[in-house]
Design a protein around this motif. Structure first.
Motif, short mmCIF file in Angstrom:
data_model
loop_
_atom_site.label_atom_id
_atom_site.label_comp_id
_atom_site.label_asym_id
_atom_site.label_seq_id
_atom_site.Cartn_x
_atom_site.Cartn_y
_atom_site.Cartn_z
N PHE B 132 0.83 -1.20 0.00
CA PHE B 132 0.00 0.00 0.00
C PHE B 132 0.86 1.26 0.00
O PHE B 132 0.63 2.19 -0.75
CB PHE B 132 -0.92 0.00 1.23
CG PHE B 132 -2.12 -0.86 1.06
CD1 PHE B 132 -3.29 -0.34 0.52
CD2 PHE B 132 -2.09 -2.20 1.41
CE1 PHE B 132 -4.40 -1.14 0.35
CE2 PHE B 132 -3.21 -3.00 1.24
CZ PHE B 132 -4.36 -2.47 0.70
N ARG B 133 1.88 1.24 0.84
CA ARG B 133 2.75 2.41 0.95
C ARG B 133 3.38 2.70 -0.41
O ARG B 133 3.43 3.84 -0.84
CB ARG B 133 3.82 2.11 2.00
CG ARG B 133 4.36 3.32 2.67
CD ARG B 133 5.32 2.94 3.75
NE ARG B 133 6.37 2.06 3.26
CZ ARG B 133 7.30 1.51 4.04
NH1 ARG B 133 7.30 1.76 5.32
NH2 ARG B 133 8.21 0.72 3.53
N LEU B 134 3.82 1.65 -1.06
CA LEU B 134 4.43 1.79 -2.38
C LEU B 134 3.45 2.40 -3.37
O LEU B 134 3.76 3.34 -4.08
CB LEU B 134 4.88 0.41 -2.86
CG LEU B 134 5.57 0.35 -4.21
CD1 LEU B 134 6.99 0.87 -4.07
CD2 LEU B 134 5.58 -1.07 -4.75
N GLY B 135 2.22 1.85 -3.36
CA GLY B 135 1.21 2.32 -4.30
C GLY B 135 0.86 3.79 -4.09
O GLY B 135 0.78 4.56 -5.03
N PHE B 136 0.67 4.17 -2.83
CA PHE B 136 0.30 5.54 -2.52
C PHE B 136 1.43 6.52 -2.83
O PHE B 136 1.21 7.68 -3.11
CB PHE B 136 -0.08 5.67 -1.04
CG PHE B 136 -1.47 5.24 -0.74
CD1 PHE B 136 -1.77 3.90 -0.57
CD2 PHE B 136 -2.51 6.15 -0.65
CE1 PHE B 136 -3.07 3.49 -0.31
CE2 PHE B 136 -3.81 5.75 -0.38
CZ PHE B 136 -4.09 4.41 -0.21
N PHE B 137 2.66 6.03 -2.76
CA PHE B 137 3.81 6.92 -2.93
C PHE B 137 4.26 7.02 -4.38
O PHE B 137 4.95 7.95 -4.75
CB PHE B 137 4.95 6.41 -2.04
CG PHE B 137 6.01 7.43 -1.78
CD1 PHE B 137 5.69 8.60 -1.12
CD2 PHE B 137 7.31 7.24 -2.20
CE1 PHE B 137 6.66 9.55 -0.88
CE2 PHE B 137 8.27 8.18 -1.96
CZ PHE B 137 7.95 9.33 -1.30
N LEU B 138 3.85 6.04 -5.19
CA LEU B 138 4.34 5.95 -6.56
C LEU B 138 4.16 7.24 -7.38
O LEU B 138 5.11 7.69 -8.04
CB LEU B 138 3.66 4.77 -7.25
CG LEU B 138 4.31 4.27 -8.54
CD1 LEU B 138 5.77 3.91 -8.30
CD2 LEU B 138 3.56 3.05 -9.07
N PRO B 139 2.97 7.88 -7.35
CA PRO B 139 2.81 9.08 -8.18
C PRO B 139 3.83 10.17 -7.84
O PRO B 139 4.22 10.95 -8.70
CB PRO B 139 1.39 9.55 -7.85
CG PRO B 139 0.68 8.34 -7.38
CD PRO B 139 1.72 7.52 -6.67
N TYR B 140 4.25 10.20 -6.56
CA TYR B 140 5.15 11.26 -6.12
C TYR B 140 6.53 11.17 -6.78
O TYR B 140 7.19 12.17 -6.96
CB TYR B 140 5.28 11.20 -4.59
CG TYR B 140 6.08 12.34 -4.00
CD1 TYR B 140 5.58 13.63 -3.99
CD2 TYR B 140 7.35 12.12 -3.46
CE1 TYR B 140 6.30 14.67 -3.45
CE2 TYR B 140 8.08 13.15 -2.92
CZ TYR B 140 7.55 14.42 -2.91
OH TYR B 140 8.27 15.45 -2.38
N VAL B 141 6.95 9.94 -7.12
CA VAL B 141 8.29 9.79 -7.69
C VAL B 141 8.24 9.62 -9.21
O VAL B 141 9.24 9.31 -9.84
CB VAL B 141 9.05 8.59 -7.09
CG1 VAL B 141 9.44 8.87 -5.66
CG2 VAL B 141 8.26 7.32 -7.19
N THR B 142 7.07 9.84 -9.78
CA THR B 142 6.93 9.64 -11.22
C THR B 142 7.07 10.96 -11.97
O THR B 142 6.63 12.00 -11.48
CB THR B 142 5.55 9.02 -11.53
OG1 THR B 142 5.42 7.83 -10.78
CG2 THR B 142 5.42 8.71 -13.00
N ARG B 194 -1.03 13.41 -6.75
CA ARG B 194 0.39 13.18 -6.97
C ARG B 194 1.19 13.34 -5.67
O ARG B 194 2.17 12.63 -5.45
CB ARG B 194 0.90 14.17 -8.01
CG ARG B 194 2.33 13.90 -8.40
CD ARG B 194 2.78 14.79 -9.53
NE ARG B 194 4.17 14.51 -9.85
CZ ARG B 194 5.06 15.45 -10.07
NH1 ARG B 194 4.72 16.71 -10.03
NH2 ARG B 194 6.31 15.13 -10.32
N PHE B 198 3.64 11.94 -0.29
CA PHE B 198 4.67 12.60 0.52
C PHE B 198 4.16 12.88 1.93
O PHE B 198 4.80 12.52 2.91
CB PHE B 198 5.12 13.90 -0.16
CG PHE B 198 5.90 14.81 0.74
CD1 PHE B 198 7.22 14.53 1.02
CD2 PHE B 198 5.30 15.91 1.33
CE1 PHE B 198 7.94 15.34 1.87
CE2 PHE B 198 6.02 16.72 2.18
CZ PHE B 198 7.34 16.44 2.45
#
Lengths: 299, 316
Positions: B132-142, B194, B198
């Motif tokens: 979940f953490r990965l999924g929620f954070f993904l847009p931030y590093v894209t 996005r 964070f």
């Protein structure tokens, strides 16, 4: 903002498990827990959905992508978008440019950032405090302030449309020095003093003792800097004026703007190519990204 | 290693020099070593950051244009003329209002969503929390470019996924990015999507610092989850809230890339931001004016950050 990470015991990002529930509340808790998980899953779908749609879309034809009602799974999966994309755009070149720039920027930030971080954390020299305060103050300055002077400077140095022009302005950053200073401060002075008494010079101490202890901080800084540079858009867009200097985001953005809504499937495939390396890197080094963001709040 | 080295030598051994001259030489040497470590960073920092900040400030009081770069002697100091121009320029005012709306709605939305996600993740799904953490954070590093491509297609008027889904339930969706009513709100939602990862990560770190026995005690005393959240979580999270709020506001006040790749500032300047306006003026070659706009933004950021420190500072 000044949270520090101790080298010996990095902060546990995993929270403790849920505390035991008093027996009377189990029923309530269970319903509550169900709601919680449904909410989380819906949230996850909303967050990841666009990415999944992008990947699936990159295997559809433009005709299928524009159909109403929209399809989700490609009816007739095709790799034609990727083949056409690689035919029309010089991807190896953009990939090379993005990689060279990101690696150089990362190397600079690691070396210079940790050197200054060491000086700020462990050495005494005149002007130290002023330097630290000035450095932190620049973190509030919006990027647009330096954009024009930097462009004029880089042009006058004859570095417009070169790799150096893409790299030099970002070789050092206040955040890198700040992160390293915070981390190095947690290394015990006794350790360094012992080495000094044994006759080690400051450079030996820095390279042989301090840097090896900074592994987690260096990893965090490396991944964050690399991601930032890889995703950088505005500066490369302005500085890279010919196609052979484009970075991946610039190439895709100009391609997408040129295409508008005509060839959406190709744009999807292009986005996948930009995002994929970042996702792989991020998944592999997730721990350090999250640690770094949690402790300093940087990208 | 630590124990071994510090065990082999006394912890503190300042060599007390007998002659003051030796003392001075030692101080010199120390300063030299310190600066040798700081120098590479400082040199690059001055040339590529501090210098440009200063040059930009000076430029904001001149009538410098891109055509003057080759012959700088034609440039005149014009006092505060550029700043007067900025504040009387209707396009700047429009951009300033858009930026204010973006910040005032975007920052709370992002933080509330991030806090919700953090609190939820902190309670359940211990095993798959990482997913979940990965999924929620993904847009931030894209890359914003890839996000823009996808979101433009999601929000397309005729063939967008969102309007396609709305069509299924019989609603005719608006032109999310082409209608002046919806363009800015659409970008705010996209920015929240996005960036909420964070806030979530920082909030998660803050939540873990709260001892679980406080919640146990509250639960024993019969407090509801909401009461525990209001009376324990929020007050103890105050420094974290301040931090996220300041960082997010500094970022949102500069918002630029989203409209640049999504809408080019349109339709009818409805998504033009202050940074974007400055960038446009830079492209037109109006360097003096560009510098003035960017310094106005700088000032706004400084005031906003300072105000938040004053308002949200943990009470002692």
């Amino acid at each position: 903002m000044t949270t520090t990470t101790a080298p010996a015991t990095p902060p546990a990002v995993e929270p403790d498990p849920v505390p035991p529930v008093p027996s009377g509340q189990v029923g309530h808790r269970r319903r509550h827990g169900l709601l919680l998980h449904v909410g989380l899953i819906v949230g996850l779908l909303l967050m990841v959905g666009p990415f999944v749609w992008m990947i699936l879309g990159s295997f559809k034809t433009t005709g299928e992508l524009r159909r109403i009602p929209p399809t989700f799974i490609p009816e007739d999966p095709t790799t034609g978008n990727y083949r056409e994309l690689f035919d029309r755009l010089d991807f190896p070149r953009y990939f090379f440019n993005s990689t060279v720039v990101a690696l150089a920027v990362t190397a600079g930030n690691l070396l210079f950032g940790s050197m200054l971080g060491y000086a700020l954390a462990k050495l005494e020299f005149p002007g130290k405090r002023v330097l630290f305060v000035l450095m932190l103050a620049t973190m509030m300055v919006p990027a647009i302030v330096t954009f024009m002077p930097l462009f004029v400077l880089v042009s006058n140095l004859g570095l417009a449309n070169t790799h150096l022009g893409l790299i030099l302005p970002f070789l050092v950053g206040a955040l890198g020095a700040f992160l390293m200073r915070q981390f190095i401060s947690t290394i015990p002075d006794e350790l360094l003093d012992a080495a000094r008494i044994d006759g080690a010079g400051e450079y030996t101490i820095f390279f042989r003792i301090v840097l090896p202890l900074c592994g987690p901080a260096l990893a965090t800084l490396a991944i964050l800097t690399f991601l930032g540079s890889w995703n950088a858009f505005l500066w490369p867009l302005v500085v890279a004026s010919t196609e052979d200097m484009y970075t991946l985001p610039v190439a895709i953005a100009l391609f997408a703007i040129g295409q508008q809504e005509t060839n959406v499937a190709l744009q999807m495939a292009g986005s996948v190519v930009v995002v994929l390396p970042v996702v792989i890197l991020f998944v592999a080094m997730q721990k350090y990204v999250i640690q770094g963001v949690a402790s300093t709040g940087i990208k | 290693m630590t124990a071994e080295l510090s065990g082999s030598a006394p912890a503190v051994t300042p060599l007390v020099p007998l002659v003051p001259q030796r003392n001075r030489r030692r101080a010199w040497k120390q300063a030299l070593i310190g600066w040798s470590f700081a120098f590479p960073f400082v040199a690059l920092f001055i040339v590529f950051l501090a210098g440009p900040i200063l040059v930009s400030f000076i430029t904001s009081f001149t009538d410098l244009r891109s055509t003057d770069i080759r012959s700088p002697f034609g440039v005149n100091f014009v006092g505060f003329d550029n700043y007067v121009d900025v504040f009387t320029d209707p396009t700047f005012r429009k951009a300033a209002v858009n930026t204010a709306v973006f910040v005032l709605f975007g920052v709370p939305l992002t933080m509330v969503l991030g806090l919700l996600a953090a609190v939820a993740l902190n309670q359940g799904v211990v095993k798959i929390r990482k997913v979940f953490r990965l999924g929620f954070f993904l847009p931030y590093v894209t890359s914003i470019v890839a996000i823009a491509v996808v979101w433009r297609l999601l929000l397309g008027t005729d063939a967008g996924l969102v309007n396609g889904l709305l069509d299924l339930v019989g609603i005719e969706g608006p032109g999310w990015l082409t209608d002046t009513t919806y363009s800015l709100p659409s970008l705010i939602v996209m920015a929240a999507w996005r960036n909420l990862g964070f806030s979530m990560i920082v909030f998660l770190a803050g939540l873990q610092a709260i001892p679980t026995d406080m919640y146990e005690a509250a639960s024993v005393d019969g407090a509801t989850s909401w009461q525990a959240f209001r009376r324990i979580t929020v007050p103890l999270l105050r420094p974290t809230l301040l931090f996220v709020s300041v960082i997010t506001s500094i970022g949102y006040l500069q918002f630029f890339e989203e409209p640049f790749v999504m809408t080019q500032g349109g339709p009818l300047d409805s998504t033009l931001s202050v940074s974007f306006h400055a960038f446009n003026q830079f492209s037109f070659g109006n360097y003096g004016y560009t510098a003035a706009v960017s310094y106005v933004l700088f000032l706004a950021i400084a005031i906003f950050a300072f105000a938040q420190f004053k308002l949200l500072r943990p009470k002692t």
